[in-house]
Design an enzyme around this catalytic site. Structure first.
Site, short mmCIF file in Angstrom:
data_model
loop_
_atom_site.label_atom_id
_atom_site.label_comp_id
_atom_site.label_asym_id
_atom_site.label_seq_id
_atom_site.Cartn_x
_atom_site.Cartn_y
_atom_site.Cartn_z
N CYS A 3 1.01 -1.26 0.00
CA CYS A 3 0.05 0.03 -0.01
C CYS A 3 0.86 1.17 0.12
CB CYS A 3 -0.93 -0.12 1.37
SG CYS A 3 -1.99 1.52 1.46
N ASN A 306 -27.01 -11.02 15.94
CA ASN A 306 -25.64 -10.42 15.34
C ASN A 306 -25.78 -9.14 15.87
OD1 ASN A 306 -23.82 -9.78 13.39
ND2 ASN A 306 -25.13 -9.55 11.61
N CYS A 333 -18.89 -9.32 15.69
CA CYS A 333 -17.80 -8.81 15.13
C CYS A 333 -16.81 -8.17 16.19
CB CYS A 333 -18.24 -7.56 14.32
SG CYS A 333 -19.20 -6.26 15.36
#
Length: 375
Positions: A3, A306, A333
């Site tokens: 990058c 979730n 997450c």
């Protein structure tokens, strides 16, 4: 993955950039295993890997510079724009759109918002690409003032970027660190982006959440559907259902499915998707997931949760612990809050778990677990 922005010190968002990808995934697996602890009954399935680059289907670009020479990316410590329009984690379709959107900003005379001086109009540009290559483009502005110029230049934008099927102006008048406001002004006839994953189509409207990695999201939905079909519940709740990905994928003849989501926009999308698919036994309600569970007369056979990064919280985990639900599928997450939530629900034992690398080059990870009530 290489990058140039990282090499130049312009952006350090991808904290694992430079770490070989197999080591990234192994490190995430090891961390999740440590957090959930040694549990003899828990089977860990092989991790789902992602493409190392070009995976992110949504770009949230802060606009800086000037209307004549806008930057799309982030702001530095002094509030100046840093252009990241060639960011390698974004999908090729998103990257190809950004220069076209920069030209549109210049033609429409959209003055970027100057954060230190609190002047200007255009704050952010949000671009989402569907698996079919269509785009949703949202311009976050302070007021309705620029909308007339945006409408004037829209035909040329659509000629140059014909896959931009949904274009809106989002109004965010306040000076605060959020990405978008509550009001959306449609500029195109279409107001929803069709997200097709694994044969299931979902309508994504502005301000609705969707996983940022389409390929890994498909693997996540498939894994959850496989576990659900294995235990074959007659009734299922999908809490924090978003646009209905789990609920729609887990639908089956004779199975009653209910999704609950606080975002009314997301619920409208989910209902439209269910109607299109002809799923009569799948319903969606707009409301707080925890409040819905606490006020329900009875629990379903299986609950899918979730939640956002903060986890499901004390009230919902206490309800799940004492409920009659035989199984819970928890997609997280944030493995830290997942571990805390599981520790507070000892009667629901994790029997399967899988890491899904939704966010390569970063420390973030998705982990999904199947819980089974003991006894």
């Amino acid at each position: 993955m290489q990058c140039s922005y990282l090499d130049a010190g312009a952006c350090r968002s991808c904290t694992l950039m430079g770490v070989p990808y197999p080591r990234q995934v192994a490190g995430k697996e090891e961390r999740c295993r440590e957090l959930l602890g040694e549990q003899p009954q828990l089977q860990w399935l092989p991790a789902v890997r992602s493409a190392e680059s070009g995976y992110r289907n949504k770009a949230k670009m802060v606009v800086g510079g000037t209307a004549r020479r806008p930057t799309l990316g982030i702001l530095d410590a002094a509030g100046r724009g840093v252009d990241l329009r060639r960011c390698g984690v974004c999908t090729p379709g998103v990257r190809a759109a950004l220069p076209v959107l920069a030209r549109f900003i210049s033609r429409a005379g959209l003055e970027p918002y100057d954060v230190p001086r609190r002047r200007g109009e255009l704050k952010n540009v949000l671009v989402t690409e569907s698996p079919d290559g269509e785009l949703m483009v949202r311009f976050v502005v302070r007021s309705r003032g620029p909308v007339a110029a945006m409408r004037r230049e829209l035909p040329r934008l659509l000629r140059e970027l014909p896959n931009a099927v949904v274009v809106t102006a989002n109004l965010l008048p306040e000076h605060k660190a959020v990405v978008e406001g509550d009001m959306e002004v449609p500029l195109t006839e279409r107001t929803a982006l069709r997200m097709r994953l694994g044969g299931v189509g979902m309508d994504l409207r502005p301000q609705s959440f969707f996983q940022t990695n389409s390929a890994v999201a498909e693997a996540l939905y498939a894994q959850v559907a496989e576990w659900v079909d294995e235990v074959a519940p007659a009734t299922l709740w999908d809490l924090y259902c978003g646009v209905g990905g789990f609920a729609l994928r887990c639908a089956a003849p004779g199975r009653r499915v209910l999704g609950v989501e606080v975002s009314e926009e997301a619920v409208r999308s989910a209902r439209a998707s269910a109607r299109t698919a002809g799923l009569r036994d799948v319903r969606f309600l707009a409301g707080d997931a925890t409040r819905f569970a606490l006020e329900a007369d009875e629990a379903p056979d299986l609950v899918v949760v979730n939640p956002p990064r903060r986890g499901i919280g004390a009230d919902l985990r206490e309800w799940l612990e004492r409920s009659g639900a035989r199984h819970v599928v928890y997609s997280s997450c944030n493995p830290v809050t997942l571990a805390a939530d599981l520790a507070a629900m000892p009667s629901l034992r994790p029997v399967r778990a899988r890491v899904l690398d939704m966010f390569p080059q970063t420390s973030h990870v998705e982990v999904v677990t199947l819980l089974e009530r003991a006894g």
